[in-house]
Scaffold this motif. Structure first.
Motif, PDB file in Angstrom:
ATOM      1  N   ASN A 225     -16.490  15.063 -10.143  1.00  0.00           N
ATOM      2  CA  ASN A 225     -15.395  15.670 -11.694  1.00  0.00           C
ATOM      3  C   ASN A 225     -16.283  16.401 -12.549  1.00  0.00           C
ATOM      4  O   ASN A 225     -17.248  15.856 -12.584  1.00  0.00           O
ATOM      5  N   VAL A 226     -16.375  17.377 -12.608  1.00  0.00           N
ATOM      6  CA  VAL A 226     -16.596  17.957 -13.528  1.00  0.00           C
ATOM      7  C   VAL A 226     -15.782  18.947 -14.411  1.00  0.00           C
ATOM      8  O   VAL A 226     -15.074  19.156 -14.841  1.00  0.00           O
ATOM      9  N   SER A 227     -16.899  18.795 -16.087  1.00  0.00           N
ATOM     10  CA  SER A 227     -16.328  19.356 -17.471  1.00  0.00           C
ATOM     11  C   SER A 227     -16.983  19.886 -18.055  1.00  0.00           C
ATOM     12  O   SER A 227     -18.515  19.014 -18.081  1.00  0.00           O
ATOM     13  N   THR A 228     -16.466  20.377 -19.293  1.00  0.00           N
ATOM     14  CA  THR A 228     -16.854  21.018 -20.257  1.00  0.00           C
ATOM     15  C   THR A 228     -17.083  20.038 -21.355  1.00  0.00           C
ATOM     16  O   THR A 228     -17.959  19.589 -22.242  1.00  0.00           O
ATOM     17  N   ALA A 229     -16.108  19.210 -21.083  1.00  0.00           N
ATOM     18  CA  ALA A 229     -16.557  17.672 -22.409  1.00  0.00           C
ATOM     19  C   ALA A 229     -16.332  16.933 -22.084  1.00  0.00           C
ATOM     20  O   ALA A 229     -17.770  16.821 -20.677  1.00  0.00           O
ATOM     21  N   GLU A 230     -16.954  15.892 -23.184  1.00  0.00           N
ATOM     22  CA  GLU A 230     -16.983  15.044 -22.302  1.00  0.00           C
ATOM     23  C   GLU A 230     -16.770  14.014 -20.729  1.00  0.00           C
ATOM     24  O   GLU A 230     -15.841  14.331 -21.603  1.00  0.00           O
ATOM     25  N   VAL A 231     -17.678  13.618 -20.173  1.00  0.00           N
ATOM     26  CA  VAL A 231     -16.685  13.057 -18.750  1.00  0.00           C
ATOM     27  C   VAL A 231     -15.693  11.367 -19.161  1.00  0.00           C
ATOM     28  O   VAL A 231     -15.076  11.161 -18.635  1.00  0.00           O
ATOM     29  N   THR A 232     -15.698  11.401 -20.185  1.00  0.00           N
ATOM     30  CA  THR A 232     -14.297  10.084 -21.143  1.00  0.00           C
ATOM     31  C   THR A 232     -14.115  10.746 -21.519  1.00  0.00           C
ATOM     32  O   THR A 232     -12.726  10.272 -21.709  1.00  0.00           O
ATOM     33  N   ASP A 233     -13.224  12.360 -22.509  1.00  0.00           N
ATOM     34  CA  ASP A 233     -12.467  13.110 -22.708  1.00  0.00           C
ATOM     35  C   ASP A 233     -11.197  12.803 -21.495  1.00  0.00           C
ATOM     36  O   ASP A 233     -11.396  12.034 -20.481  1.00  0.00           O
ATOM     37  N   ALA A 234     -10.084  12.928 -21.936  1.00  0.00           N
ATOM     38  CA  ALA A 234      -8.817  12.919 -21.074  1.00  0.00           C
ATOM     39  C   ALA A 234      -8.645  13.592 -19.992  1.00  0.00           C
ATOM     40  O   ALA A 234      -8.649  12.571 -18.914  1.00  0.00           O
TER      41      ALA A 234
ATOM     42  N   LEU B  51     -12.790  17.671  -5.461  1.00  0.00           N
ATOM     43  CA  LEU B  51     -13.370  18.455  -6.582  1.00  0.00           C
ATOM     44  C   LEU B  51     -11.911  18.437  -7.672  1.00  0.00           C
ATOM     45  O   LEU B  51     -11.645  19.606  -7.722  1.00  0.00           O
ATOM     46  N   GLN B  52     -12.280  18.072  -9.199  1.00  0.00           N
ATOM     47  CA  GLN B  52     -11.636  18.921 -10.460  1.00  0.00           C
ATOM     48  C   GLN B  52     -13.112  19.269 -10.553  1.00  0.00           C
ATOM     49  O   GLN B  52     -13.475  18.772 -11.443  1.00  0.00           O
TER      50      GLN B  52
ATOM     51  N   ASN C 162     -10.444  19.990   2.055  1.00  0.00           N
ATOM     52  CA  ASN C 162     -10.903  19.741   0.840  1.00  0.00           C
ATOM     53  C   ASN C 162      -9.769  20.298  -0.002  1.00  0.00           C
ATOM     54  O   ASN C 162      -9.698  21.446   0.323  1.00  0.00           O
ATOM     55  N   VAL C 163     -10.509  19.915  -1.147  1.00  0.00           N
ATOM     56  CA  VAL C 163      -9.387  20.261  -2.863  1.00  0.00           C
ATOM     57  C   VAL C 163     -10.019  20.470  -3.040  1.00  0.00           C
ATOM     58  O   VAL C 163     -10.615  19.152  -4.029  1.00  0.00           O
ATOM     59  N   ILE C 164     -10.156  21.790  -4.058  1.00  0.00           N
ATOM     60  CA  ILE C 164     -10.997  21.927  -5.964  1.00  0.00           C
ATOM     61  C   ILE C 164      -9.705  22.195  -6.354  1.00  0.00           C
ATOM     62  O   ILE C 164      -8.864  23.196  -5.900  1.00  0.00           O
ATOM     63  N   TYR C 165      -9.499  21.622  -7.777  1.00  0.00           N
ATOM     64  CA  TYR C 165      -8.526  21.303  -8.481  1.00  0.00           C
ATOM     65  C   TYR C 165      -9.347  21.889 -10.022  1.00  0.00           C
ATOM     66  O   TYR C 165      -9.603  20.873 -10.047  1.00  0.00           O
ATOM     67  N   LEU C 166      -8.789  23.403  -9.989  1.00  0.00           N
ATOM     68  CA  LEU C 166      -9.389  23.266 -11.593  1.00  0.00           C
ATOM     69  C   LEU C 166      -8.260  23.355 -12.788  1.00  0.00           C
ATOM     70  O   LEU C 166      -7.416  24.103 -12.416  1.00  0.00           O
TER      71      LEU C 166
END
Lengths: 503, 177
Positions: free
Chosen positions: A149-158, A319-320, A42-46
């Motif tokens: 793919n996890v983010s605190t931004a809009e998932v359409t953000d860069a 996972l990013q 597995n790779v977790i990229y934070l």
């Protein structure tokens, strides 16, 4: 010249895709026959968006004291990442037409680690000449890994979009197409047909390409009812409702199950942690935190397939995770909000690292896309922004060897460049954003945030990104490659080799 | 030398594709291999979406067609980003509507903004639409401070026989960071 190259790029991409596929077909299958030494399951990229070295140091001092450490700082491999972008039409490093741009945006940086190429600011999943380049998440998915793919931004953000889309312009987020937001004829020479992926709204792409199995974050307003139908058609369990624009909640997330989950918890970016902690009964406080989303994503991606389903043959996951609001609140020069977001991001790192320790075969990488705002720690009681008030002289009558040209013979303010000190007088004045002061765990009792006695004095250079290298921390198989300084496109290769998706 | 066979021609063709097409695409891959020492499988990228209808024309708002503002009114038409901005200083003189969009969330730059104006007659019937388009070109310079307020002016479209007496404004495109 630029236009001619761009046209060539745009008209040859399909042929090139075919050609390259011919050449590299079998890369993955042949690699799978190799021994697994050095391979990570597995790779977790934070990714802390906008998180420079000082963001890390300041958060450490704020929450754990000068002698403490953030979790990310405990990872064994540590180094730096250079982050520069390139101009539109540029070649890659080493090419004759290579034209670097010292300061990247989040889109160019995301494309660098996601696709291994330098590109121009605003580009996602395309190189600087506009050609589509596959992303690490696409490669991992194609090779049988589960993806998140996890983010605190809009998932359409860069940052999230860099793994899940191909767009000439990061503004082409959706829900609708527009010429101005989606086309870039300086790159392509002429407007592309609206059926071309590079001008297809990013939300439409994400809802239909199946690149990530688990998608958690914000941005519900970018998606419409047709996207919900498409997602469900691809087998996603959609939390909340896109059609009615009903955001999902942390309760929905806790109950989520299955192989493919799509949950958006705000119509825009998620809410900052400082606000949620100060307003615990607000609707926004029902959004999950980044650590909660990270924990759930790992749970969903690492679960065994249900009985009766075809075996996954032991493939792992990629996972990013993005702490996006570090950057957004740094743009606002709000240190209190920024540091709370760094803390939340580091708590997500702790969850990832805990899983990695239990699993024993997971590569964890923690880094940033760029620094934001020239964040810095200044000596208690000192001034900032010398240009605004009293720039130091660079001439020395006592030792003329110290003189410089052109000279600043006195520390008089240059009226052409500065209107003078602009901050308020009091440290607790919210307008007095530089310096902002914070108590640290070792300050005497009674010292409060915003007071001159507080031990941590923070300042900003600007409201935009800077070109500073960013830190990287790593643990697990292949982490030793991140000891020292690497360029951001090298991250693509390091992850790709760990997952055996590149030869 | 043997004469070229069809197979040889095919190989030459493949090589040509590699040289020409690869100039655009595989160059990018070489960036990856430059850093990674590896080759990549390009076929992983999803570039087509069966069933997705390619858009035509510019973005519109359904709410513009449903609005029936009374004479003299300048009203807001619903759109997907109504929780992210405020309309301010609205004015309509019969020839153009003007005002400002104040973006209220996470502003370091307004990347893209489109404002659509519907113009109506004295019965509230839609006569036509106009549009304001803002697109930030990132040329590497940030010579001005981040701006939350974007001012706009949208003229009544030419060729309308009946005077426009009211306006509905909506925002179908907004991207900021």
């Amino acid at each position: 010249m630029r236009r001619r190259i761009s046209v060539l790029a745009s008209t040859t991409v399909v042929a090139a895709l075919l050609a390259t596929a011919v050449v590299t077909a079998g890369t993955v299958s042949s690699a799978s026959a190799d021994d697994d030494k050095g391979r990570a399951k597995n790779v977790i990229y934070l990714l802390g968006d906008g998180m420079g070295r000082t963001h890390v140091t300041a958060a450490r001092e704020r929450y754990y004291g000068a002698s403490g450490k953030l979790t990310m700082e405990t990872l064994p491999a540590q180094g730096y990442v250079s982050t520069y972008a390139v101009e539109k039409g540029s070649g890659q490093p080493g090419e004759a037409d290579f034209r670097p741009n010292a300061v990247t945006d989040s889109a160019s940086a995301a494309t660098a680690w996601s696709s291994g190429v330098k590109t121009y600011n605003a580009a996602l999943g395309v190189d600087a000449k506009g050609a589509v380049v596959p992303t690490m998440m696409e490669l991992a998915k194609k090779s049988g890994y589960r993806t998140g793919n996890v983010s605190t931004a809009e998932v359409t953000d860069a940052t999230p979009a860099g793994q899940m889309s191909h767009a000439l312009a990061r503004g082409c987020q959706g829900p609708v197409y527009s010429d101005a937001a989606c086309q870039d004829i300086t790159v392509t020479g002429a407007a592309l047909p609206t059926s071309d992926v590079r001008v297809t709204p990013i939300a439409d792409q994400i809802a239909r390409n199946g690149t990530a199995d688990v998608i958690l974050g914000g941005g519900l307003g970018r998606f419409d009812a047709a996207d919900e139908t498409a997602l469900k058609g691809h087998g996603y369990s959609v939390l909340g409702s896109i059609a009615t624009q009903t955001t999902a909640t942390k309760t929905d997330l806790a109950a989520a199950a299955g192989q493919k989950v799509f949950g958006l918890f705000n119509k825009g970016n998620l809410t900052i942690e400082k606000s949620k902690s100060e307003r615990p009964t607000s609707a926004e406080a029902q959004e999950p935190s980044l650590p909660e989303m990270t924990s759930k994503a790992i749970e969903l991606l690492s679960q065994k397939k249900a009985e009766g389903e075809k075996s996954d043959k032991g493939k792992g996951f990629y996972l990013q995770v993005e702490g996006a609001l570090i950057d957004k609140r740094s743009h606002a020069n709000d240190a209190a909000q920024t540091l709370a977001e760094v803390k939340a991001f580091d708590d997500a790192v702790a969850i990832a690292q805990d899983f990695a320790k239990r699993d024993g075969n997971t590569l964890v990488i923690v880094t940033a896309d760029h620094e934001c705002a020239g964040f810095n720690i200044i000596e208690k009681g000192t001034f900032t922004n010398a240009e605004a008030a009293t720039p130091p002289a660079n001439t020395d009558s006592g030792n003329t060897a110290n003189n410089s040209t052109p000279s600043r013979p006195s520390n008089a303010r240059d009226a052409a460049r500065s209107t003078g000190i602009i901050n308020g007088a009091g440290a607790a004045d919210p307008k007095n954003f530089g310096p902002a002061t914070f108590r640290t765990p070792t300050d005497p009792a009674g010292v409060v945030d915003g007071s001159p006695e507080a031990g941590l004095w923070l300042s900003y250079l600007s409201g935009n990104h800077t070109g500073a290298d960013v830190p990287v921390y790593a643990a697990g198989p292949g982490a030793d490659q991140l000891q020292g300084t690497v360029d951001n496109i090298a991250l693509f290769g390091i992850v790709g080799r760990a997952l055996r998706v590149i030869g | 030398m043997k004469p070229r066979t069809p197979r040889a021609i095919a190989l030459v063709a493949i090589a040509a594709v590699l040289i020409v097409g690869g100039g655009a695409y595989a160059l990018a891959a070489s960036g990856a291999s430059g850093s990674s020492g590896g080759s990549i499988s390009a076929g992983a990228a999803r570039t087509t979406f069966p069933g997705l209808v390619a858009p035509s024309g510019q973005p519109e708002l359904e709410s513009i067609g449903k609005a029936h503002p009374r004479p003299g009114e300048v009203v807001q038409a619903a759109g997907p980003f109504d929780d992210r901005f405020l309309l301010e200083n609205l004015a309509f003189d019969g020839a153009a509507v003007s005002g400002a969009v104040r973006v209220t969330s996470d502003v370091s730059a307004v990347l893209d903004l489109e404002v659509v104006a519907g113009f109506y007659d004295d019965t509230g019937a839609l006569l036509g639409t106009g549009r304001f388009v803002h697109h930030l070109v990132d040329d590497g310079s940030h010579s001005v401070a981040p701006e939350e307020l974007v001012t706009f002016t949208i003229a009544v479209p030419s060729g309308i026989a009946v005077p426009a007496v009211s306006v509905a404004l909506g925002v179908p495109v907004l991207v900021n960071e």
